[in-house]
Design a protein around this motif. Structure first.
Motif, PDB file in Angstrom:
ATOM      1  N   ARG A 124       0.835  -1.221   0.000  1.00 52.68           N
ATOM      2  CA  ARG A 124       0.000   0.000   0.000  1.00 52.68           C
ATOM      3  C   ARG A 124       0.856   1.251   0.000  1.00 52.68           C
ATOM      4  NH1 ARG A 124      -4.359  -2.326   4.035  1.00 52.68           N
ATOM      5  NH2 ARG A 124      -2.495  -2.412   5.278  1.00 52.68           N
ATOM      6  N   TRP A 125       1.938   1.243   0.771  1.00 60.55           N
ATOM      7  CA  TRP A 125       2.847   2.396   0.774  1.00 60.55           C
ATOM      8  C   TRP A 125       3.416   2.597  -0.616  1.00 60.55           C
ATOM      9  CZ3 TRP A 125       8.005   2.672  -0.522  1.00 60.55           C
ATOM     10  CH2 TRP A 125       8.599   3.913  -0.328  1.00 60.55           C
ATOM     11  N   GLU A 153       2.233   1.725  -3.445  1.00 59.88           N
ATOM     12  CA  GLU A 153       1.179   2.207  -4.331  1.00 59.88           C
ATOM     13  C   GLU A 153       0.892   3.698  -4.135  1.00 59.88           C
ATOM     14  OE1 GLU A 153      -2.542   1.260  -6.723  1.00 59.88           O
ATOM     15  OE2 GLU A 153      -1.007  -0.138  -6.099  1.00 59.88           O
ATOM     16  N   SER A 154       0.999   4.157  -2.907  1.00 58.77           N
ATOM     17  CA  SER A 154       0.629   5.546  -2.628  1.00 58.77           C
ATOM     18  C   SER A 154       1.769   6.535  -2.822  1.00 58.77           C
ATOM     19  CB  SER A 154       0.085   5.683  -1.209  1.00 58.77           C
ATOM     20  OG  SER A 154       1.110   5.438  -0.263  1.00 58.77           O
ATOM     21  N   ILE A 155       2.986   6.171  -2.471  1.00 56.50           N
ATOM     22  CA  ILE A 155       4.068   7.150  -2.485  1.00 56.50           C
ATOM     23  C   ILE A 155       4.861   7.149  -3.785  1.00 56.50           C
ATOM     24  CG2 ILE A 155       5.835   5.701  -1.413  1.00 56.50           C
ATOM     25  CD1 ILE A 155       5.302   9.392  -0.607  1.00 56.50           C
ATOM     26  N   PRO A 164       4.164   6.670  -7.073  1.00 58.09           N
ATOM     27  CA  PRO A 164       3.730   7.453  -8.232  1.00 58.09           C
ATOM     28  C   PRO A 164       3.997   8.959  -8.089  1.00 58.09           C
ATOM     29  CG  PRO A 164       2.062   5.853  -7.674  1.00 58.09           C
ATOM     30  CD  PRO A 164       3.081   5.836  -6.561  1.00 58.09           C
ATOM     31  N   ALA A 165       4.118   9.415  -6.871  1.00 59.60           N
ATOM     32  CA  ALA A 165       4.415  10.826  -6.657  1.00 59.60           C
ATOM     33  C   ALA A 165       5.881  11.146  -6.968  1.00 59.60           C
ATOM     34  CB  ALA A 165       4.099  11.218  -5.218  1.00 59.60           C
ATOM     35  N   ARG A 210       4.730  -5.165  -5.028  1.00 57.63           N
ATOM     36  CA  ARG A 210       3.344  -4.703  -5.158  1.00 57.63           C
ATOM     37  C   ARG A 210       2.354  -5.816  -4.823  1.00 57.63           C
ATOM     38  NH1 ARG A 210       2.506   0.196  -7.062  1.00 57.63           N
ATOM     39  NH2 ARG A 210       4.096   1.263  -8.278  1.00 57.63           N
ATOM     40  N   THR A 222      12.973   8.355  -1.775  1.00 57.98           N
ATOM     41  CA  THR A 222      11.635   8.919  -1.556  1.00 57.98           C
ATOM     42  C   THR A 222      11.569   9.912  -0.408  1.00 57.98           C
ATOM     43  OG1 THR A 222      10.949   7.149  -0.047  1.00 57.98           O
ATOM     44  CG2 THR A 222      10.528   6.811  -2.422  1.00 57.98           C
ATOM     45  N   THR A 258      11.521   9.053   2.664  1.00 61.81           N
ATOM     46  CA  THR A 258      10.777   8.405   3.744  1.00 61.81           C
ATOM     47  C   THR A 258      11.773   7.875   4.766  1.00 61.81           C
ATOM     48  OG1 THR A 258       9.075   7.733   2.173  1.00 61.81           O
ATOM     49  CG2 THR A 258       9.103   6.586   4.286  1.00 61.81           C
TER      50      THR A 258
END
Length: 71
Positions: A3-4, A6-8, A10-11, A34, A51, A53
């Protein structure tokens, strides 16, 4: 972790192939992540740098430290 990803990602990266190149890994590895496979720690360290993070956050969500969510 999936989920991380998937969310981060693409940015920061336009495609899994671009992320794979930046990490020095295969696109197949990104695909496995994924689908729920946990990356090894060296990949998480690179993802942290790429990223912005925190390593601690990535280790937690990947399930290497208590308090994380492995998905």
């Amino acid at each position: 972790f999936a989920r991380w990803l998937e969310s981060i990602v693409p940015a920061v990266y336009e495609s899994d192939a671009e992320l794979a190149r930046a990490l020095g890994t295969s696109q197949a590895n990104i695909s496995r992540w994924r689908k729920g496979t946990t990356p090894q720690v060296p990949a998480l360290l690179k993802l942290s740098r790429l990223t912005g993070t925190s390593v601690d956050v990535l280790l937690r969500i990947a399930g290497y430290q208590a308090g994380g969510n492995a998905s």
